[in-house]
Scaffold this active site. Structure first.
Site, short mmCIF file in Angstrom:
data_model
loop_
_atom_site.label_atom_id
_atom_site.label_comp_id
_atom_site.label_asym_id
_atom_site.label_seq_id
_atom_site.Cartn_x
_atom_site.Cartn_y
_atom_site.Cartn_z
N GLY A 1 -55.95 42.00 -8.25
CA GLY A 1 -55.16 43.20 -8.02
C GLY A 1 -54.24 43.06 -6.81
O GLY A 1 -53.09 43.51 -6.83
N CYS A 2 -54.76 42.44 -5.75
CA CYS A 2 -53.93 42.23 -4.55
C CYS A 2 -52.79 41.26 -4.83
O CYS A 2 -51.67 41.44 -4.34
CB CYS A 2 -54.80 41.71 -3.41
SG CYS A 2 -55.85 42.97 -2.66
N ARG A 3 -53.05 40.24 -5.62
CA ARG A 3 -51.98 39.32 -6.00
C ARG A 3 -50.84 40.09 -6.67
O ARG A 3 -49.66 39.89 -6.34
CB ARG A 3 -52.52 38.25 -6.94
CG ARG A 3 -51.45 37.30 -7.48
CD ARG A 3 -52.03 36.38 -8.55
NE ARG A 3 -50.98 35.65 -9.25
CZ ARG A 3 -51.15 35.02 -10.41
NH1 ARG A 3 -52.34 34.99 -10.99
NH2 ARG A 3 -50.13 34.38 -10.98
N PHE B 1 -48.87 42.14 -4.02
CA PHE B 1 -47.90 41.37 -3.23
C PHE B 1 -46.68 40.99 -4.07
O PHE B 1 -45.55 41.03 -3.58
CB PHE B 1 -48.56 40.12 -2.65
CG PHE B 1 -49.39 40.41 -1.43
CD1 PHE B 1 -48.79 40.64 -0.20
CD2 PHE B 1 -50.77 40.47 -1.51
CE1 PHE B 1 -49.55 40.92 0.93
CE2 PHE B 1 -51.54 40.75 -0.39
CZ PHE B 1 -50.93 40.98 0.83
#
Length: 439
Positions: free
Chosen positions: A403-405, A408
């Site tokens: 999810g963080c990928r 970003f």
């Protein structure tokens, strides 16, 4: 004035019961881009969807109905009540990307009556979340104190970082570096990019043999050991006992005890001062935006005149508001985490007086590449990771990193380096006129 009713409200007035798929439709605004299959045989979403979610149990729909959105989905997925098909649990990036346009909303009171009649009232009673979930913010105040007190900060760090050093070794790789790497090209390995990151910070801080460095929030001591190998005397500090123990053992193993030390301590308890440089790599996210003046004031007090500092942290793309972590991140990953834009960080540094920002850069795409490789490590070591921490915790990490990928890549979050100097009383620099490091 004309009012419009959603389908569940119409059905409520007719006394009709909903299928599980229809309950899901009630919670979602607009069309679903994926297929959802339910344990009662109902389904919703495109027949030809590339990805599907299978709701396997009544508890799964309870989680979704009681917390529509990322928290409910995460609870059902982590507990095993909902299965994501077509992706590996160590890297569910592709299904998250497909789902990124889904909007959830809480149903109206009339819709809730229909949902309760359809599922049974007992299905909407609050139930315990998966054990990986921490307490909500309001309960943490009663048990752990005010946000960003020493006690509560220590508990937040313990929740995230004291999972298992062995688990982190599987996910992070040999560098044991849990911060954004710096890539010369997308083809670089994770280890090459992490070494490049430490080299970049070392050069930005103009460190040389004999200098003294304070590394705040040092993790497993990657920056500490990098600098110590080059003759710099380093004190690293971390609130994680697991990190401190691992890092100190590594320092001894590499024969660096003459130069390096990692302490299990709050950074606010560091008594030494007059450092040539201070590095803060991935800590600012944890300290709270309203604490920035104190934090950068602490850094100022620890530096000698002319000393340099580098702040490496996740930011938002704007400075219009302080943003606390979303429900999933706050409950499962970074309790009490807060982010804001790099402009606020730079302003708070310069508003102190005596500190000046020399340079800043955004490494947003570098973090997306870093997270992609961490997920690959998790997939490659999935069985070992599950054996070490359990399937639920391993799934939390896959979900969080994938999810963080995506975040970003979509510019929901950024990663900024801010380099500054402590000025003398005349406001003069003791650094070259132009950047002196290799990009």
């Amino acid at each position: 004035m004309t009012t419009f009713k959603d389908r569940s409200e119409v059905l409520a007035e007719l006394g009709t019961r909903l299928t599980i798929a229809e309950v899901v439709d009630t919670l979602v605004k607009g069309d679903l881009p994926i297929r959802i299959n339910a344990y009662d045989g109902s389904a919703t979403g495109p027949d030809d969807a590339e990805f599907t979610l299978d709701i396997k149990t009544p508890r799964g729909i309870n989680y979704l109905a009681s917390a529509p959105g990322d928290l409910g989905l995460a609870r059902a997925y982590i507990a095993g009540d909902m299965i994501a098909n077509g992706v590996h649990p160590g890297d569910p990036y592709n299904i998250l990307k497909a789902m990124q346009g889904i909007k959830f909303h809480r149903p109206s009171a009339l819709s809730l009556v229909t949902i309760a009649r359809s599922l049974g009232w007992e299905r909407l009673k609050p139930i315990a979340p998966p054990p990986q979930e921490t307490l909500p913010r309001w309960r943490r105040i009663a048990l752990e104190g005010l946000r960003h007190s020493k006690t509560r900060d220590a508990e937040a760090i313990h929740h995230h970082y004291d999972v298992s050093n062995t688990f982190y070794e599987y996910v992070l790789g040999p560098s044991m570096t849990y911060t954004c790497a710096v890539y010369d090209s997308p083809e670089q390995t994770l280890e090459q990019a992490q070494e490049n990151k430490y080299r970049l910070i070392f050069e930005k801080l103009r460190l040389k043999p004999g200098d003294r460095l304070l590394d705040i929030g040092c993790g497993w001591g990657g920056m500490v050991r990098y600098a110590a190998r080059r003759g710099v005397h380093v004190i690293g500090v971390t609130l994680s006992a697991e990190q401190a123990g691992w890092a100190q053992a590594k320092i001894i193993e590499e024969g660096l005890s003459e130069f390096a030390e990692v302490r299990h301590s709050d950074y606010r308890d560091i008594a030494e001062g007059d450092f040539d440089a201070v590095s803060s790599i991935g800590l600012t996210e944890h300290i709270g935006v309203h604490n920035y003046p104190f934090y950068f004031g602490f850094i100022k007090d620890k530096l000698r005149v002319g000393g340099l500092f580098l702040n490496h942290c996740i930011t938002r793309p704007d400075n219009t508001r302080t943003t606390k972590a979303g429900d999933f991140i706050d409950r499962y990953v970074f309790p009490d985490g807060e982010l804001i834009g790099s402009g606020r960080i730079i302003s708070d540094i310069q508003n102190l007086g005596g500190l000046e920002v020399l340079h800043e850069e955004n490494l947003r795409e570098h973090y997306a590449l870093t997270l992609e490789q961490w997920c690959k490590n998790l997939v490659d070591n999935w069985e070992k990771c599950v054996a070490e921490v359990g399937e639920g915790t391993a799934k939390v990490w896959g979900l969080y990193m994938a999810g963080c990928r995506l975040g970003f890549q979509r510019n929901v979050v950024q990663l900024h380096h801010v380099l500054g100097v402590k000025l003398d009383e005349n406001g003069t620099w003791d650094v070259p006129l132009r950047p002196w490091w290799t990009p």
